[in-house]
Write an enzyme that holds these catalytic residues in place. Sequence first.
Site: not given
Ligand SMILES: Cc1cc2nc3c(=O)[nH]c(=O)nc-3n(C[C@H](O)[C@H](O)[C@H](O)COP(=O)(O)OP(=O)(O)OC[C@H]3O[C@@H](n4cnc5c(N)ncnc54)[C@H](O)[C@@H]3O)c2cc1C
Length: 400
Positions: A112, A154, A237, A370
């Site tokens: 994805q 992933s 998902e 969150e």
């Molecule tokens: C093990 C693992 C596998 C993954 N696999 C995939 C994959 O295959 N493909 C893919 O596309 N992605 C994948 N991801 C990514 C995952 O979808 C993102 O990490 C996730 O959506 C959070 O985005 P970010 O890491 O940019 O964090 P951010 O969006 O920057 O968030 C940082 C912090 O801010 C908080 N936050 C952000 N916005 C808000 C809000 N509006 N209200 C309250 N709190 C908020 C979040 O909860 C978090 O604590 C994977 C992640 C992990 C950990």
Amino acid sequence: MTDADDLRRRTAELLAAHPPAITGRLEFLRARFDAGLAWVHFPRGLGGLDAPRSLQAVVDAELEAAGAPGNDPGRIGIGLGMAAPTILRFGADEQKQRFLRPLWTGEEVWCQLFSEPGAGSDLAALATRAVREDGGEAGSGGDWIVDGQKVWTSSAHLARWAILIARTDPGVPKHRGISYFVCDMTDPGVEVRPLRQITGEAEFNEVFLTGVRIPDAHRLGAVGEGWKVAQTTLMNERVAIGGARMPREGGMIGVAAADWRARPELRTHDLHQRLLKLWVEAEVARLTGERLRQQMTKGQPGPEGSGMKLAFARLAQEISGWEVEFLAEDGLTYDDWTMRRPDGVDFTGREAGYRYLRAKGNSIEGGTSEVLLNIVAERVLGLPPEPRTDKDVAWKDLPR
Ligand SMILES: Cc1cc2nc3c(=O)[nH]c(=O)nc-3n(C[C@H](O)[C@H](O)[C@H](O)COP(=O)(O)OP(=O)(O)OC[C@H]3O[C@@H](n4cnc5c(N)ncnc54)[C@H](O)[C@@H]3O)c2cc1C
């Protein structure tokens, strides 16, 4: 009308024609797909029989009892849980025929390509660009050229195909200028680099896309409507991560209960009370998952899936924390920090330390807890939405 008896009869016929003991794994899986017993709620000719989704359990139980091979959902979970329901809903007939069978049998692994360094929770902010080679309109048949960077992908190192969202129109507000594609991971412009996780493994990757050529025939949904298509992927998902079918005392709580039974010398009254509480909560979550699956007999999961995934992540973290504490010194050891490239995703594999660390990702992957709380607040409880100031601003004019 396909009912449980009909499915038992069809399963017996499959087993008689392809006895698992003398049939190759792939041959059996292909025959199962062609018999409509892969996912019974899918249409006829696409691995299903248009039967109620709840009847899948009947087929699975018969095949398991007969020692039939499975299709290894840990390895192909993104294909099964996310790509397939999206292709089924938005794909053209040729796309369904081309992609679904090898996806289900595991011959082709999917990943994805959604998240980016600047777009995770705020996924609609994504910056990867897809430009029509001929600059033409949809339907003109020209290829799309894709440039950008994805992250946390992933299984990208195993994947033949990816579901990809990219910006096709920067001049409109962010949710409207996105289109949804199937990307060939063997294209020369796709570069996959491992990203090491807290567990030591590199289950996910960063993926660089440079001049990747995607035929227009590999677009899912209309140009500019990729956000709508992506919602189907994201909703599925959450159910795929948080709502997997399992037996009573299956999954993480099963592992903890087995430890409890095997190590009587480590038991304390307090740990017993906490384990019982977690056991009951895990059972409630499991039964809620069953109810959700029944509600989803037809149609797509709604925001209830976000609630399931929230509960799953909290429980996985609490139970694995309990296990590390229960096992005392053994809970603090770690078997192997070698950077592995695992052949799939396994939440309960290896040992207690691994499970504890891997569970940390459960509240991030597939939408953070969150963000899921926001969804439940807005769409289930009807609370006022978060203020959104960028809703009507063209993506290209947003501060970055
Ligand atoms: C093990 C693992 C596998 C993954 N696999 C995939 C994959 O295959 N493909 C893919 O596309 N992605 C994948 N991801 C990514 C995952 O979808 C993102 O990490 C996730 O959506 C959070 O985005 P970010 O890491 O940019 O964090 P951010 O969006 O920057 O968030 C940082 C912090 O801010 C908080 N936050 C952000 N916005 C808000 C809000 N509006 N209200 C309250 N709190 C908020 C979040 O909860 C978090 O604590 C994977 C992640 C992990 C950990």
